[in-house]
Design an enzyme around this catalytic site. Sequence first.
Site, PDB file in Angstrom:
ATOM      1  N   ASP A  16      62.150 -25.345  10.590  1.00 54.36           N
ATOM      2  CA  ASP A  16      62.030 -26.708  10.057  1.00 54.36           C
ATOM      3  C   ASP A  16      61.429 -26.697   8.650  1.00 54.36           C
ATOM      4  OD1 ASP A  16      62.384 -29.433  10.241  1.00 54.36           O
ATOM      5  OD2 ASP A  16      60.436 -29.795  11.191  1.00 54.36           O
ATOM      6  N   GLY A  17      61.743 -27.763   7.894  1.00 53.59           N
ATOM      7  CA  GLY A  17      61.130 -27.948   6.571  1.00 53.59           C
ATOM      8  C   GLY A  17      62.062 -27.700   5.400  1.00 53.59           C
ATOM      9  N   ASN A  18      63.337 -27.526   5.661  1.00 53.77           N
ATOM     10  CA  ASN A  18      64.284 -27.295   4.546  1.00 53.77           C
ATOM     11  C   ASN A  18      64.309 -28.485   3.585  1.00 53.77           C
ATOM     12  OD1 ASN A  18      64.954 -24.998   5.915  1.00 53.77           O
ATOM     13  ND2 ASN A  18      67.004 -25.660   6.519  1.00 53.77           N
ATOM     14  N   TRP A  21      61.109 -28.747   1.581  1.00 51.29           N
ATOM     15  CA  TRP A  21      61.090 -27.655   0.585  1.00 51.29           C
ATOM     16  C   TRP A  21      61.876 -28.095  -0.651  1.00 51.29           C
ATOM     17  CZ3 TRP A  21      64.800 -24.918  -1.996  1.00 51.29           C
ATOM     18  CH2 TRP A  21      64.403 -23.738  -2.631  1.00 51.29           C
ATOM     19  N   ARG A  29      68.631 -32.155  -0.375  1.00 55.94           N
ATOM     20  CA  ARG A  29      68.295 -31.552   0.919  1.00 55.94           C
ATOM     21  C   ARG A  29      69.182 -30.350   1.231  1.00 55.94           C
ATOM     22  NH1 ARG A  29      65.294 -33.991   4.555  1.00 55.94           N
ATOM     23  NH2 ARG A  29      66.529 -33.059   6.207  1.00 55.94           N
ATOM     24  N   GLU A  63      70.125 -34.152  18.410  1.00 52.35           N
ATOM     25  CA  GLU A  63      69.640 -35.365  17.744  1.00 52.35           C
ATOM     26  C   GLU A  63      69.946 -35.350  16.242  1.00 52.35           C
ATOM     27  OE1 GLU A  63      67.795 -33.616  20.036  1.00 52.35           O
ATOM     28  OE2 GLU A  63      68.294 -35.117  21.557  1.00 52.35           O
ATOM     29  N   ASN A  64      70.290 -34.189  15.700  1.00 53.89           N
ATOM     30  CA  ASN A  64      70.573 -34.106  14.257  1.00 53.89           C
ATOM     31  C   ASN A  64      71.858 -34.853  13.854  1.00 53.89           C
ATOM     32  OD1 ASN A  64      69.140 -30.773  13.962  1.00 53.89           O
ATOM     33  ND2 ASN A  64      68.228 -32.736  13.414  1.00 53.89           N
ATOM     34  N   ARG A  67      71.705 -37.915  11.487  1.00 55.22           N
ATOM     35  CA  ARG A  67      71.494 -37.804  10.025  1.00 55.22           C
ATOM     36  C   ARG A  67      72.696 -38.365   9.264  1.00 55.22           C
ATOM     37  NH1 ARG A  67      67.924 -32.475   8.795  1.00 55.22           N
ATOM     38  NH2 ARG A  67      66.453 -32.839  10.490  1.00 55.22           N
TER      39      ARG A  67
END
Length: 238
Positions: A16-18, A21, A29, A63-64, A67
């Site tokens: 996680d955290g892309n 970042w 993103r 769940e993605n 997006r």
Amino acid sequence: MSEQNGLPRHIAIIMDGNGRWARKRGLTRIRGHIEGVKSVREITEECAKRHIGQITLYAFSSENWSRPRLEIELLMRLLKRYLIRERKTIMDNNIRFTVIGRIEALPRDVQEEIAEEIEMSKNNTGMILCLALNYGGRAEIVDAAIKLARKVKEGKILPEDINEETLRENMYTAGMSDPDLLIRTGGDMRVSNFLLWEISYTELWVTPVYWPDFHKENLEEALRDYAFRERRYGGLVQ
Ligand code: IPE
Ligand code: IPE
Ligand code: MG
């Protein structure tokens, strides 16, 4: 405290955290996801070199899908490219590739690359690399319940034959060992519907480091921490 454990046999990672970042650098993103693929390569090779038995990487959750459509499209394109480009890494490192999740709902071209990757690496004898794609822990339990219900209906098993072992055998992860260590990057202290059944007694390790910044030194830190954990499984230590 003394070192209790050796290396984990199976490491699960919530990568996680892309997005954060990228945002920190004023990038889109998707640039974060592109950079994240480099960490996947580095960590996969490092784990294979260290003779870890299996790594399971959370790449896309059920769940993605919520997006923005563009991000999903780019993620699928990136996934396809990854599957093609990583073939050499997989073969050079004797890695056996596999997947968990509702693969049938992924774009057809991605499904084809997955099938090819599995077929190509099926006789490899080293580390198992398992990608969780369109994966949800609750969906996995639901799917196992459906499979068992069908077997009861067909008269293959009795309701009272259902126990932890038969449930386990009907999970996507049938035949795999439970993760010994779960790493989450990006700092959030949650499991986000990952391997709910399998992580009952898994050791958790969360780092604030964003996935694209996660390198072998960070993995080393997690492994060192794991080595000193006291795994009691509800029992007592002598
Ligand atoms: C993880 O990074 C990758 C996927 C979920 C595909 P994120 O995209 O969730 O990044 P953050 O959490 O927004 O920083
Ligand atoms: C978990 O990250 C899923 C993956 C890493 C693929 P998310 O970014 O989707 O999780 P939440 O939304 O922070 O719980
Ligand atoms: Mg996230």
